[in-house]
Design a protein around this motif. Sequence first.
Motif, mmCIF file in Angstrom:
data_model
loop_
_atom_site.group_PDB
_atom_site.id
_atom_site.type_symbol
_atom_site.label_atom_id
_atom_site.label_comp_id
_atom_site.label_asym_id
_atom_site.label_seq_id
_atom_site.Cartn_x
_atom_site.Cartn_y
_atom_site.Cartn_z
ATOM 1 N N PRO A 1 0.803 -1.234 0.000
ATOM 2 C CA PRO A 1 0.000 0.000 0.000
ATOM 3 C C PRO A 1 0.835 1.283 0.000
ATOM 4 O O PRO A 1 0.393 2.308 -0.504
ATOM 5 C CB PRO A 1 -0.825 -0.112 1.289
ATOM 6 N N GLY A 2 2.033 1.226 0.530
ATOM 7 C CA GLY A 2 2.900 2.401 0.572
ATOM 8 C C GLY A 2 3.876 2.479 -0.578
ATOM 9 O O GLY A 2 4.848 3.231 -0.520
ATOM 10 N N ALA A 3 3.630 1.678 -1.631
ATOM 11 C CA ALA A 3 4.553 1.630 -2.766
ATOM 12 C C ALA A 3 3.819 1.910 -4.076
ATOM 13 O O ALA A 3 3.751 1.053 -4.957
ATOM 14 C CB ALA A 3 5.225 0.260 -2.805
ATOM 15 N N PRO A 4 3.263 3.109 -4.237
ATOM 16 C CA PRO A 4 2.475 3.392 -5.439
ATOM 17 C C PRO A 4 3.294 3.348 -6.732
ATOM 18 O O PRO A 4 2.741 3.079 -7.795
ATOM 19 C CB PRO A 4 1.909 4.784 -5.191
ATOM 20 N N ASP A 5 4.601 3.583 -6.642
ATOM 21 C CA ASP A 5 5.445 3.559 -7.840
ATOM 22 C C ASP A 5 6.081 2.201 -8.079
ATOM 23 O O ASP A 5 6.836 2.028 -9.035
ATOM 24 C CB ASP A 5 6.541 4.627 -7.752
ATOM 25 N N GLY A 6 5.826 1.241 -7.202
ATOM 26 C CA GLY A 6 6.355 -0.095 -7.410
ATOM 27 C C GLY A 6 6.973 -0.684 -6.160
ATOM 28 O O GLY A 6 7.459 0.042 -5.290
ATOM 29 N N LEU A 7 6.922 -1.994 -6.094
ATOM 30 C CA LEU A 7 7.579 -2.745 -5.029
ATOM 31 C C LEU A 7 8.592 -3.654 -5.697
ATOM 32 O O LEU A 7 8.257 -4.434 -6.588
ATOM 33 C CB LEU A 7 6.573 -3.576 -4.235
ATOM 34 N N GLU A 8 9.828 -3.523 -5.284
ATOM 35 C CA GLU A 8 10.906 -4.322 -5.845
ATOM 36 C C GLU A 8 11.457 -5.234 -4.763
ATOM 37 O O GLU A 8 11.793 -4.772 -3.678
ATOM 38 C CB GLU A 8 12.012 -3.401 -6.372
ATOM 39 N N LEU A 9 11.549 -6.515 -5.066
ATOM 40 C CA LEU A 9 12.163 -7.472 -4.154
ATOM 41 C C LEU A 9 13.542 -7.812 -4.692
ATOM 42 O O LEU A 9 13.665 -8.389 -5.780
ATOM 43 C CB LEU A 9 11.330 -8.752 -4.052
ATOM 44 N N ASP A 10 14.572 -7.424 -3.965
ATOM 45 C CA ASP A 10 15.943 -7.759 -4.334
ATOM 46 C C ASP A 10 16.217 -9.150 -3.777
ATOM 47 O O ASP A 10 16.324 -9.340 -2.560
ATOM 48 C CB ASP A 10 16.904 -6.729 -3.750
ATOM 49 N N LEU A 11 16.315 -10.131 -4.665
ATOM 50 C CA LEU A 11 16.452 -11.527 -4.264
ATOM 51 C C LEU A 11 17.852 -12.085 -4.504
ATOM 52 O O LEU A 11 18.052 -13.300 -4.478
ATOM 53 C CB LEU A 11 15.408 -12.376 -5.009
ATOM 54 N N THR B 1 0.070 -1.318 -8.631
ATOM 55 C CA THR B 1 1.502 -1.019 -8.551
ATOM 56 C C THR B 1 2.319 -2.146 -9.167
ATOM 57 O O THR B 1 1.865 -3.291 -9.273
ATOM 58 C CB THR B 1 1.927 -0.759 -7.087
ATOM 59 N N ARG B 2 3.506 -1.803 -9.608
ATOM 60 C CA ARG B 2 4.407 -2.795 -10.196
ATOM 61 C C ARG B 2 4.985 -3.693 -9.107
ATOM 62 O O ARG B 2 5.242 -3.250 -7.994
ATOM 63 C CB ARG B 2 5.547 -2.095 -10.928
ATOM 64 N N PHE B 3 5.236 -4.947 -9.466
ATOM 65 C CA PHE B 3 5.846 -5.932 -8.580
ATOM 66 C C PHE B 3 7.040 -6.494 -9.334
ATOM 67 O O PHE B 3 6.877 -7.172 -10.351
ATOM 68 C CB PHE B 3 4.837 -7.030 -8.242
ATOM 69 N N ILE B 4 8.231 -6.150 -8.867
ATOM 70 C CA ILE B 4 9.452 -6.453 -9.607
ATOM 71 C C ILE B 4 10.345 -7.377 -8.779
ATOM 72 O O ILE B 4 10.586 -7.116 -7.594
ATOM 73 C CB ILE B 4 10.228 -5.157 -9.912
ATOM 74 N N LEU B 5 10.837 -8.428 -9.404
ATOM 75 C CA LEU B 5 11.831 -9.294 -8.776
ATOM 76 C C LEU B 5 13.179 -8.901 -9.355
ATOM 77 O O LEU B 5 13.403 -9.009 -10.560
ATOM 78 C CB LEU B 5 11.530 -10.765 -9.059
ATOM 79 N N ALA B 6 14.058 -8.402 -8.505
ATOM 80 C CA ALA B 6 15.347 -7.900 -8.965
ATOM 81 C C ALA B 6 16.464 -8.880 -8.619
ATOM 82 O O ALA B 6 16.541 -9.382 -7.491
ATOM 83 C CB ALA B 6 15.644 -6.540 -8.320
ATOM 84 N N GLN B 7 17.286 -9.138 -9.591
ATOM 85 C CA GLN B 7 18.495 -9.932 -9.433
ATOM 86 C C GLN B 7 18.272 -11.252 -8.693
ATOM 87 O O GLN B 7 18.979 -11.560 -7.726
ATOM 88 C CB GLN B 7 19.567 -9.116 -8.714
ATOM 89 N N PRO B 8 17.283 -12.051 -9.104
ATOM 90 C CA PRO B 8 17.076 -13.310 -8.400
ATOM 91 C C PRO B 8 18.334 -14.166 -8.448
ATOM 92 O O PRO B 8 18.972 -14.280 -9.495
ATOM 93 C CB PRO B 8 15.924 -13.975 -9.152
ATOM 94 N N SER B 9 18.678 -14.743 -7.312
ATOM 95 C CA SER B 9 19.842 -15.623 -7.238
ATOM 96 C C SER B 9 19.606 -16.843 -8.123
ATOM 97 O O SER B 9 18.456 -17.152 -8.478
ATOM 98 C CB SER B 9 20.070 -16.050 -5.791
ATOM 99 N N PRO B 10 20.666 -17.566 -8.491
ATOM 100 C CA PRO B 10 20.467 -18.769 -9.320
ATOM 101 C C PRO B 10 19.461 -19.767 -8.741
ATOM 102 O O PRO B 10 18.622 -20.274 -9.499
ATOM 103 C CB PRO B 10 21.884 -19.354 -9.427
#
Length: 105
Positions: free
Chosen positions: A39-49, A75-84
Amino acid sequence: MGLQIDQSQYDGTTILTVRGEVDLSTSPDLRTAIMSAVPGAPDGLELDLAGVAYMDSSGVATLVEGFRRAREHGTRFILAQPSPPVMKVLELTRLDTIFEIRRGP
């Protein structure tokens, strides 16, 4: 190993940096962090994995639930740099075709 989740903001995007193992015992913590952040991420939520050493099916279910919640909030839901190991699970479940994945810096 446990799970560590740090939250930060960058240019209007909320970033959750996740480290450790996401399994049946730790996925509820990740779920809580995601559900609280959306709810507090109107421009997107990024999960650095990048720092996730292991993820089981409960972790995958948590990501799917977070994705749905983000969509409900527009809002956007982004998975960033997922580990192998995470990328392998996403590919096996074919979720790599559903999630927005950002690789590399």
